[in-house]
Motif scaffolding. Structure first.
Motif, PDB file in Angstrom:
ATOM      1  N   LEU A 128     -10.819   5.006   6.036  1.00 28.11           N
ATOM      2  CA  LEU A 128     -10.012   3.860   5.651  1.00 28.11           C
ATOM      3  C   LEU A 128      -9.319   3.304   6.884  1.00 28.11           C
ATOM      4  O   LEU A 128      -8.774   4.038   7.686  1.00 28.11           O
ATOM      5  CB  LEU A 128      -8.956   4.323   4.629  1.00 28.11           C
ATOM      6  CG  LEU A 128      -7.870   3.347   4.242  1.00 28.11           C
ATOM      7  CD1 LEU A 128      -8.442   2.169   3.508  1.00 28.11           C
ATOM      8  CD2 LEU A 128      -6.861   4.057   3.352  1.00 28.11           C
ATOM      9  N   LEU A 129      -9.358   1.988   7.020  1.00 30.63           N
ATOM     10  CA  LEU A 129      -8.624   1.320   8.093  1.00 30.63           C
ATOM     11  C   LEU A 129      -7.601   0.400   7.445  1.00 30.63           C
ATOM     12  O   LEU A 129      -7.966  -0.386   6.569  1.00 30.63           O
ATOM     13  CB  LEU A 129      -9.563   0.444   8.926  1.00 30.63           C
ATOM     14  CG  LEU A 129     -10.340   1.065  10.045  1.00 30.63           C
ATOM     15  CD1 LEU A 129     -11.203   0.005  10.689  1.00 30.63           C
ATOM     16  CD2 LEU A 129      -9.419   1.641  11.089  1.00 30.63           C
ATOM     17  N   VAL A 130      -6.362   0.485   7.866  1.00 35.59           N
ATOM     18  CA  VAL A 130      -5.315  -0.340   7.257  1.00 35.59           C
ATOM     19  C   VAL A 130      -4.764  -1.305   8.294  1.00 35.59           C
ATOM     20  O   VAL A 130      -4.488  -0.921   9.423  1.00 35.59           O
ATOM     21  CB  VAL A 130      -4.165   0.557   6.731  1.00 35.59           C
ATOM     22  CG1 VAL A 130      -3.094  -0.295   6.096  1.00 35.59           C
ATOM     23  CG2 VAL A 130      -4.696   1.552   5.732  1.00 35.59           C
ATOM     24  N   VAL A 131      -4.625  -2.567   7.916  1.00 38.51           N
ATOM     25  CA  VAL A 131      -4.022  -3.575   8.792  1.00 38.51           C
ATOM     26  C   VAL A 131      -2.888  -4.225   8.025  1.00 38.51           C
ATOM     27  O   VAL A 131      -3.063  -4.610   6.885  1.00 38.51           O
ATOM     28  CB  VAL A 131      -5.026  -4.691   9.145  1.00 38.51           C
ATOM     29  CG1 VAL A 131      -4.549  -5.460  10.329  1.00 38.51           C
ATOM     30  CG2 VAL A 131      -6.396  -4.156   9.362  1.00 38.51           C
ATOM     31  N   HIS A 132      -1.723  -4.368   8.671  1.00 36.56           N
ATOM     32  CA  HIS A 132      -0.593  -5.077   8.049  1.00 36.56           C
ATOM     33  C   HIS A 132      -0.476  -6.457   8.660  1.00 36.56           C
ATOM     34  O   HIS A 132      -0.440  -6.590   9.874  1.00 36.56           O
ATOM     35  CB  HIS A 132       0.711  -4.333   8.334  1.00 36.56           C
ATOM     36  CG  HIS A 132       0.887  -3.114   7.531  1.00 36.56           C
ATOM     37  ND1 HIS A 132       0.920  -3.113   6.158  1.00 36.56           N
ATOM     38  CD2 HIS A 132       1.054  -1.831   7.890  1.00 36.56           C
ATOM     39  CE1 HIS A 132       1.094  -1.891   5.719  1.00 36.56           C
ATOM     40  NE2 HIS A 132       1.172  -1.088   6.744  1.00 36.56           N
TER      41      HIS A 132
ATOM     42  N   LEU B 291       0.853  -1.186   0.000  1.00 38.97           N
ATOM     43  CA  LEU B 291       0.000   0.000   0.000  1.00 38.97           C
ATOM     44  C   LEU B 291       0.885   1.231   0.000  1.00 38.97           C
ATOM     45  O   LEU B 291       1.663   1.445   0.929  1.00 38.97           O
ATOM     46  CB  LEU B 291      -0.892  -0.002   1.241  1.00 38.97           C
ATOM     47  CG  LEU B 291      -1.760   1.237   1.416  1.00 38.97           C
ATOM     48  CD1 LEU B 291      -2.740   1.337   0.287  1.00 38.97           C
ATOM     49  CD2 LEU B 291      -2.493   1.174   2.732  1.00 38.97           C
TER      50      LEU B 291
END
Lengths: 347, 357
Positions: free
Chosen positions: B186-190, B142
């Motif tokens: 937006l929610l981002v998870v790695h 991303l």
């Protein structure tokens, strides 16, 4: 796979562990995926206690969602662009190596990959005053070459020594040593290496294909899983510690005869930016030319820059190509005579 | 819908009437009856009041579960119109459907995801759907800077078309505020391993139930852990595919319970040597539970440059040459027509993201 051990979280004692193992729950994933009510009945433990344990384990082992706005703020404050020292290359890379990303240089033998890596390391350590970690897997790095490059930048020996001290060299020749080194760097080596000046801003692996290519091929998939492991730890290191990772790769010929970077399709998704280095065809009278051409074969940014001057290559449309001189880092073509004069004066 | 809710909790009607305050006992129907009856001793009345208080508390709790039920089943926005140029006629992804974006490197899969993402988080004025999105990033692909530049370009385009010739100055503050609002959707998870992916999906269930505007889950990419799983699993294929199967089953349950839509990318692992139309490289290689979930498949590939364009620009000078990508969509969704549909579209990647041709 995280195996359940006692003391992992409050409430997880030996008796509970034994009853869980009897119910075939050995890892955290098994515990989280199973139905808590059924499990509570089977292990004769209270549903509330099991639910609490499940919640604590989940909180310990999951990745937490971050809001896009916070991520963007963080990125703005921690991303830096490191120039490689050569303006043509910088133009190709959209002003330099970006921290938090992996950039790949591929090319055949003698195409100048290691020279570009040396030049970038010298530029970062001398001009930008940041530390560099250089992982050499081919044995092609000599300190005298670095010193030669530094001599063309400055005549002050103190500065030269300081810049050399900021470049840490690690020599290793197989993939397990590489993984060891990278995990060590992630685990605290980067902070240790930042003692004595600038923080580590670049990790250069020259070359990553030398340690991985011997493992690929054949029926076993261990080579591929080791490659993805190396890719994973490089990316994690680049992102978490905001360093720029520069790796070099060999080339192979595709089915249609084109030159393409090695290590296969699975590696091709790993670097964010890929550059292919080639020798420039010159007149046969001029042997050992130092001109190279760099072609950008993958970039997430150069969509904006598609209006740059392109050298037309009918077999590869839409690829941006730049020509540059390898002698840039040791005093450019114009300054080469200057360097010779310096040597004469010095000796 | 109402019948089901009534069966579960007949007090759901009380939810639609403002829940009576503790400080205003007059509004409670029970005490009104009591007062009307006017009989019984003080202790009787107190006892009955206490009983009714407990009942009301229980009613309040059950009616909250009624709201939660509504939030679960009703509020997710349908994403059928998320990108009509990609899917066959009226065949966009409905509730609970999975779209797999498959292709080799450099064919615009991540750009497509950015395009869909920006379509979801942008405000309606700029052509967006204003829904929340969760982005599960398994291989650190991303690029927030690229995403922000796409959002910026689209917001500006939306702003200029709205304002037209109006001369009101758009301050930098409002631009930033609009961008911040978009990014907060937006929610981002790695995730760094398939077991972490499994645990994170379990954790995301609570996020899904608490945010009813969350309608889209983007996963980039599903195949990131393919080789590590194969290495860990040893010789048995079932052990190799175990974690991805569990994740797929969990995703199936989340799809059924929460009615979200999933878009996932899958990198190709075999190079196509025999030209653009080789079917063996496009064969799905992930585990069976995942393949069963997929209802639409988008195959991305690079298209050769237009020959007339190549002929017109010769020599040095500024040239605008953009690579063209092709997407072929095959839908096996049962909800639309029951038959398979397919469609091919092309797009270019520009500053403002994906532009269809």
């Amino acid at each position: 796979m995280v195996i359940l051990r006692e003391g992992m979280c409050p409430g997880l004692d030996e008796d509970l562990l034994r009853s869980l193992r009897a119910a075939d729950i050995r890892t955290v994933e098994d515990l989280v995926s199973s139905d808590s009510e059924e499990l509570a009945q089977k292990c004769s433990v209270s549903y509330k206690a099991l639910f609490a344990i499940r919640r604590v384990l989940l909180a310990q082992h999951t990745a937490f969602p971050v809001s896009g706005a916070d991520l963007y703020e963080e990125l703005l404050s921690s991303t830096a662009i490191l120039s490689t020292g050569n303006p043509s290359l910088d133009k190709l890379l959209d002003s330099g190596l970006f921290t938090g990303e992996i950039t790949e240089l591929s090319g055949g033998p003698g195409s100048g990959k290691s020279q570009v890596c040396f030049g970038a390391a010298v530029h970062i350590s001398h001009h930008l005053k940041q530390s560099v970690i250089y992982i050499d897997t081919t044995g092609g790095l000599t300190a005298s070459r670095l010193l030669q490059m530094l001599r063309s930048e400055t005549t002050n020996t103190d500065e030269q020594m300081e810049a050399l001290q900021r470049i840490r060299i690690v020599r290793l020749f197989d993939v397990y040593a590489l993984l060891d080194c990278l995990y060590g760097l992630c685990g605290g080596g980067l902070q240790q290496a930042s003692v004595g000046g600038g923080s580590v801003k670049a990790v250069i692996v020259d070359s990553v294909s030398a340690v991985i290519a011997p493992l690929l091929g054949g029926k076993q998939s261990e080579g591929m899983s080791l490659m993805t492991q190396v890719a994973g730890v490089l990316k994690t290191m680049a992102k978490d510690f905001s360093v720029a990772a520069l790796v070099t790769n060999h080339v192979t010929r595709s089915g249609s005869g084109d030159v393409q970077p090695g290590l296969g399709v699975s590696w091709s998704h790993v670097p964010r930016t890929r550059i292919l280095l080639e020798r420039v065809e010159t007149a046969p009278s001029v042997s050992r030319s130092s001109l190279r051409s760099a072609t950008l074969i993958k970039s997430s940014r150069q969509v904006q820059a598609a209006h740059r001057v392109l050298t037309l290559n009918p077999s590869q449309p839409c690829c941006i190509k730049e020509e540059f001189d390898l002698r840039w880092w040791s005093g450019a073509a114009g300054g080469a005579s200057g360097k010779r004069k310096l040597d004469q004066a010095g000796s | 819908m109402f019948q089901i809710v009534c069966l579960i909790s007949k007090t759901v009607w009380i939810h639609f009437v403002p829940i009576p305050d503790r400080t205003e006992p007059d509004k409670r129907p029970g005490t009104a009856l009591l007062r009307a009856a006017g009989t019984g001793s003080e202790s009787d009345r107190a006892r009955r009041a206490a009983e009714e208080e407990e009942e009301d508390e229980a009613r309040v709790e059950m009616s909250e579960s009624g709201t939660q039920l509504f939030a679960r089943l009703e509020a997710r926005r349908c994403l059928k119109d998320i990108e009509p140029r990609l899917f066959p006629d009226d065949g966009g992804p409905d509730h609970g459907e999975v779209v797999e974006v498959y292709g080799p490197e450099g064919t615009g899969k991540t750009e497509l995801l950015y395009h869909l993402l920006s379509r979801c988080v942008l405000p309606e004025a700029a052509g967006g759907l204003e829904v929340d999105v969760v982005f599960v990033d398994t291989d650190y692909s991303l690029d927030m800077l690229r995403l922000v530049s796409i959002l910026d370009t689209r917001l500006n385009k939306g702003r200029t078309t709205l304002k037209g010739l109006s001369t009101s100055p758009s301050s930098a503050g409002s631009d930033e505020a609009a961008l911040h609002l978009c990014l907060s959707r937006l929610l981002v998870v790695h995730c760094s391993s398939s077991s972490q992916l499994l645990l994170t999906l379990h954790f995301l269930e609570t996020t899904l139930s608490s945010r009813s505007s969350l309608a889209l889950l983007l996963i980039d990419s599903m195949s990131a852990f393919y080789w590590s799983d194969r290495g860990e699993g040893g010789a048995s294929i079932s052990k190799q595919e175990e974690k991805l199967s569990k994740s797929s089953e969990l995703l199936g349950r989340l799809l059924r319970d929460y009615r979200i839509t999933i878009f996932a990318t899958c990198h190709a692992i075999r190079r196509s040597n025999s030209g653009p139309s080789s079917s063996e490289t496009d064969r799905p290689f992930l585990c069976r539970p995942w393949q069963r979930l997929v209802t639409h498949r988008l195959l991305c590939s690079r298209q050769e440059a237009d020959p007339d364009q190549a002929g017109s620009d010769r020599g040095d000078g500024e040239q605008r040459r953009r690579r063209v990508f092709r997407v072929h969509c095959t839908s096996s969704s049962l909800s639309s027509t029951g038959t398979k549909g397919s469609r091919t579209s092309s797009f270019r990647v520009t500053d403002g993201g994906v532009e269809f041709i």
